[in-house]
Design a protein around this motif. Structure first.
Motif, mmCIF file in Angstrom:
data_model
loop_
_atom_site.group_PDB
_atom_site.id
_atom_site.type_symbol
_atom_site.label_atom_id
_atom_site.label_comp_id
_atom_site.label_asym_id
_atom_site.label_seq_id
_atom_site.Cartn_x
_atom_site.Cartn_y
_atom_site.Cartn_z
ATOM 1 N N LYS A 151 0.739 -1.221 0.055
ATOM 2 C CA LYS A 151 -0.115 0.010 -0.070
ATOM 3 C C LYS A 151 0.971 1.361 -0.157
ATOM 4 C CE LYS A 151 -4.033 -2.099 -0.205
ATOM 5 N NZ LYS A 151 -4.744 -1.766 -1.417
ATOM 6 N N ILE A 152 1.852 1.210 0.599
ATOM 7 C CA ILE A 152 3.004 2.266 0.649
ATOM 8 C C ILE A 152 3.264 2.529 -0.754
ATOM 9 C CG2 ILE A 152 5.097 3.433 1.363
ATOM 10 C CD1 ILE A 152 4.771 1.780 4.016
ATOM 11 N N PHE A 204 -1.540 5.432 1.916
ATOM 12 C CA PHE A 204 -0.930 5.405 3.345
ATOM 13 C C PHE A 204 -2.019 4.844 4.202
ATOM 14 C CE2 PHE A 204 1.775 8.650 1.392
ATOM 15 C CZ PHE A 204 2.819 7.713 1.061
ATOM 16 N N ASP A 205 -3.163 5.429 4.042
ATOM 17 C CA ASP A 205 -4.184 5.246 5.016
ATOM 18 C C ASP A 205 -4.478 3.632 5.052
ATOM 19 O OD1 ASP A 205 -5.187 7.716 5.959
ATOM 20 O OD2 ASP A 205 -5.617 8.013 3.756
ATOM 21 N N SER A 206 -4.317 2.953 3.899
ATOM 22 C CA SER A 206 -4.793 1.741 3.908
ATOM 23 C C SER A 206 -3.413 0.799 4.420
ATOM 24 C CB SER A 206 -5.013 0.975 2.469
ATOM 25 O OG SER A 206 -6.171 1.479 2.108
ATOM 26 N N ALA A 207 -2.204 1.400 4.408
ATOM 27 C CA ALA A 207 -1.170 0.782 5.036
ATOM 28 C C ALA A 207 -1.302 0.698 6.517
ATOM 29 C CB ALA A 207 0.102 1.493 4.508
ATOM 30 N N ILE A 208 -1.716 1.883 7.104
ATOM 31 C CA ILE A 208 -1.977 1.787 8.480
ATOM 32 C C ILE A 208 -3.053 1.124 9.172
ATOM 33 C CG2 ILE A 208 -3.230 4.166 8.691
ATOM 34 C CD1 ILE A 208 -0.446 2.766 11.226
ATOM 35 N N PHE A 248 6.854 5.519 9.488
ATOM 36 C CA PHE A 248 6.326 6.413 8.687
ATOM 37 C C PHE A 248 4.805 6.556 8.641
ATOM 38 C CE2 PHE A 248 4.723 7.251 4.468
ATOM 39 C CZ PHE A 248 4.892 8.691 4.355
ATOM 40 N N VAL A 249 4.224 5.260 8.338
ATOM 41 C CA VAL A 249 2.774 5.400 8.094
ATOM 42 C C VAL A 249 1.903 5.704 9.363
ATOM 43 C CG1 VAL A 249 2.308 3.905 5.873
ATOM 44 C CG2 VAL A 249 2.766 2.736 8.117
ATOM 45 N N ALA A 250 2.562 5.128 10.624
ATOM 46 C CA ALA A 250 2.018 5.375 11.933
ATOM 47 C C ALA A 250 1.917 6.840 12.350
ATOM 48 C CB ALA A 250 2.748 4.713 13.159
ATOM 49 N N ASP A 251 3.018 7.437 11.973
ATOM 50 C CA ASP A 251 3.307 9.029 12.186
ATOM 51 C C ASP A 251 2.476 9.744 11.377
ATOM 52 O OD1 ASP A 251 5.045 8.617 14.266
ATOM 53 O OD2 ASP A 251 6.700 9.388 13.344
ATOM 54 N N TYR A 252 2.318 9.192 10.098
ATOM 55 C CA TYR A 252 1.377 10.000 9.013
ATOM 56 C C TYR A 252 -0.201 9.986 9.372
ATOM 57 C CZ TYR A 252 -1.493 10.038 5.050
ATOM 58 O OH TYR A 252 -2.680 10.168 4.022
#
Lengths: 279, 466
Positions: free
Chosen positions: B65-66, B71-75, B119-123
């Motif tokens: 997903k990244i 990024f939303d789906s990744a997290i 990265f995705v968590a902080d995003y």
């Protein structure tokens, strides 16, 4: 938040506060302590429980203004609140009805934590002789309370302004000299006082329990700051104590460790004085 | 596409600068770097990374997903398995877990899975999205969790998502356990990361009661018999610190790492006297131990103004239990590693303060029970290290309060709670346990894994009771 329900200055710099903490009051037992924080930037300070009232849901604390945190606490009034209050912590005093004659010794504000212990011993049916020590008459606290639950009260003041002139050990010696058969001594007060009591009772073979108040951070058995040398073991006052066999405690080390943060404590006090108690 | 053999570097504060501040050392990927790093992933048909994750995150899926910049789906994929991704992306020992078996390690460095997770968590945290509260059924069963550390928070999150009403009882005045009191600000920011992850759990519907000392304020039996809880999870974490049992450990200037780090992290002694809790220390510090906690204590000492900081460790560099990145960072910042040295005595001055640390040199002998070569003292090689502060970072034993007040819940001879490895079930019905209180000192992610398994087992148990 934990509300201050009652506040009184017992003598200059010595305060009585009842804090609303019903869950703690319900479980508190003689000999235990609590940890509190005054505000969001405050340190965790351990204070021995001086009394508890299940019906009112309050814990009584007696404290002397020594450093920044006790100074801040003393500036609060009835109706104000403190942010954190956790307890009861530590092992309760071991009390039963077959203790015989117990001498309960409190020096300075050490009388306050001795009170619930002496009361429980009295209620269990033991003979309680209390010795209360103070520098001078004016700063003596809890006299009426102690008289109500003791078979006999002896007061010792350093300057002789009330009761026996001398230290609590002077009064203890008088008991020994008159032939009182003492089965146990419980002593709470400054390190040097507890050490002197233990030095007096050791040769007489009288079991002596002391309650220690070393430096603590969490108070729940995690930081290890409250370690004390008891015999050949390292013990932690917060979970193993705060009461220990006084004849085994290394008081010199305890008192030395009590001075570890002296420089910082002075700095903190200056800071609070400079910026005001509200921080 | 040509294979990029090395991980994309994550920007970091300059070592000389960061050694004197408490801001985060590693600064995180930007979007472009994250996508470029994700593109290094080969998307293996039979991915070896995922089995290495103690909580079983679907790693190839979130990295995929990244790549798509979704990024939303990744997290969301990560959150199916992990309640604390911004934490894990920072403190997991990835090199021993997911990244260890990445196929790229045959040719070069693994995909930087941890950095991508971070990265995705902080995003997502930066987006400050509304967290949807869970709607609990009126007859939802209740679970009590003792300890708001990694295992408890994970267990709570998983159970709440399954519809159970969860209350966490925390002894300290803030939640987070070791995330709050142990791991330093410069490695895991408290307000920016830990507090927000915990706030999100609360917004979701998990109740956290601080200042609540289980075993003293109420017992496990009272939780179940009087307070209406149908099951209990015990995740009380690390207990009393170990000392070496050498002369001088009660001198002033000697700390356990627990005390030293708690003063600094939980109580914010680095901001003394504005925050009221002090740290008394000198300019020359020896930290005894070789784990992550030792690295944290050493690097914290530097930041508190020490001029010289030693790590004293009895084995060699190869045996250091700390994450590779922590050792690397510590060296960059100027920590002096005194390897193959073992303290034998702490020497005090006339005022009862530490004056020096007497050590003896060691050499490695035959492998011991742990498979590591046993360090053996070199006779007559004692020497004194000139230090005024000593921090013991050699692990801790279990906290006795809950176990000693819970009849029927057995402990082993070290005092750790006995719990089934797969389910966390203790010897007492309805009571589960996990994390350091069961295993002894381990890592955040292993505790989270235990909390997760226990949540699944508690779900099974409560369904069977209904």
């Amino acid at each position: 938040m934990f509300k201050i329900m009652y506040k009184k200055e017992l003598s200059p710099g010595i305060f009585h506060m009842d804090i609303e903490a019903p869950r703690v009051a319900k479980k508190a037992k003689a000999g235990q302590f609590i940890v509190l924080r005054v505000d969001e930037k405050g340190e965790r300070i351990p204070l021995t429980i001086a009394d508890f009232d299940v019906e009112k849901g309050t814990i009584t604390l007696i404290f002397q203004v020594l450093g920044a945190s006790t100074m801040q606490l003393s500036a609060l009034n009835e109706g104000d609140s403190i942010v954190d209050f956790a307890g009861p912590l530590g092992q309760p005093s071991e009390i039963d009805g077959n203790m015989g004659t117990v001498v309960c010794i409190g020096g300075g504000i050490g009388v306050a934590p001795v009170y619930p212990i002496a009361r429980a011993m009295h209620e269990a049916g033991n003979k309680v002789i209390s010795i209360m020590g103070a520098k001078t008459k004016d700063i003596l606290i809890f006299e009426d309370k102690m008289r109500a639950i003791s078979d006999e009260v002896i007061i010792a003041t350093d300057d002789g302004s009330y009761g026996v002139k001398g230290f609590v050990t002077t009064a203890l010696q008088q008991l020994v000299d008159r032939g009182e058969k003492i089965d146990q001594v419980t002593a709470i007060g400054p390190g040097i006082m507890m050490k002197s009591v233990c030095d007096a009772t050791r040769p007489l073979g009288i079991k002596t329990i002391v309650s220690l108040n070393p430096v603590m951070v969490d108070g729940t058995g995690m930081c290890g700051g409250c370690r004390v040398q008891v015999g050949d073991e390292m013990k932690f006052a917060c979970v193993d104590g705060p009461e220990f066999d006084g004849h085994l405690v290394d008081f010199n080390n305890l008192m030395s460790r009590g001075r570890m943060f002296r420089e910082q404590e002075a700095k903190a006090k200056d800071h609070v004085c400079n910026i005001g108690l509200g921080r | 596409m040509a294979l990029v053999l090395e991980k994309h570097k994550m920007p970091e504060q300059d070592p000389q600068v960061r050694a004197h501040n408490f801001q985060e050392v590693a600064l995180g990927y930007d979007e472009e770097t994250a996508v470029a790093e994700a593109n290094r992933c080969l998307g293996c048909k039979n991915p070896q990374c995922r089995p290495g994750c103690p909580v079983g995150i679907d790693i190839p899926a979130f990295i995929g997903k990244i790549k798509e910049r979704d990024f939303d789906s990744a997290i969301s994929i990560i959150k199916e398995s992990s309640s604390l991704p911004a934490v894990c992306g920072r403190v997991c020992p990835q090199e021993n877990q997911c990244e260890k078996n990445c196929v790229l390690t045959h040719k070069g460095e693994s995909v930087a899975i941890g950095r991508l997770e971070r990265f995705v968590a902080d995003y997502q945290l930066d987006k400050n999205e509304e967290v949807k509260p869970i709607e609990f059924a009126p007859d939802a069963q209740k679970v009590a969790i003792i300890g708001a550390g990694p295992s408890g928070l994970t267990c709570a999150g998983d159970l709440a998502r399954k519809g159970y009403k969860v209350t966490i009882f925390e002894a300290l005045h803030v939640a987070g356990g070791v995330l709050s009191y142990g791991i330093p600000e410069f490695r895991l920011p408290k307000d920016k990361i830990v507090k927000r992850e915990i706030d999100n759990l609360q917004k979701m519907g998990v109740t956290i009661e601080v200042n609540s000392i289980a075993g003293r304020l109420f017992t496990v039996d009272e939780l179940m018999a009087e307070m209406g809880f149908d099951a209990v999870f015990v995740g009380t974490g690390a207990g009393l610190p170990h000392f070496m049992n050498i002369p001088g450990e009660s001198l002033n200037g000697v700390y356990s790492s627990n005390e030293f780090l708690t003063r600094c992290n939980l109580m914010k002694a680095y901001d003394f006297p504005n925050h009221a809790t002090p740290i008394a220390m000198g300019k020359k510090v020896a930290v005894v131990g070789g784990g992550n906690v030792a690295m944290d204590a050493a690097r914290t000492s530097l930041r508190l103004g020490a001029d010289k900081v030693y790590i004293v460790y009895r084995r060699s560099e190869a045996e250091l239990p700390a994450r590779a990145e922590e050792v690397h960072h510590a060296k960059e910042e100027g920590i002096d590693f005194k390897l193959l040295n073992n303290p034998v005595e702490i020497i005090g001055d006339e005022n009862g303060w530490v004056k020096s640390l007497k050590c003896i040199r060691m050499e490695l002998g035959e492998p011991d029970a742990s498979g590591r070569r046993r360090p053996v003292a070199v006779e007559g090689s004692e020497f004194e290290l000139d230090v005024d502060t000593v921090i013991m970072a050699i692990g801790n034993g279990p906290n006795p309060i809950v176990a000693s007040t819970t009849p029927g819940m057995d402990t082993n001879k070290r005092g750790n709670i006995i719990a089934d490895e797969e389910t966390g079930a203790t010897t007492k019905e309805g009571v589960f346990a996990g994390g350091d209180i069961v295993t002894g000192a381990a890592t955040v992610i292993l505790a989270m894994g235990a909390g997760k398994k226990a949540a699944a087992a508690i779900d099974e148990y409560l369904k069977s009771k209904k």
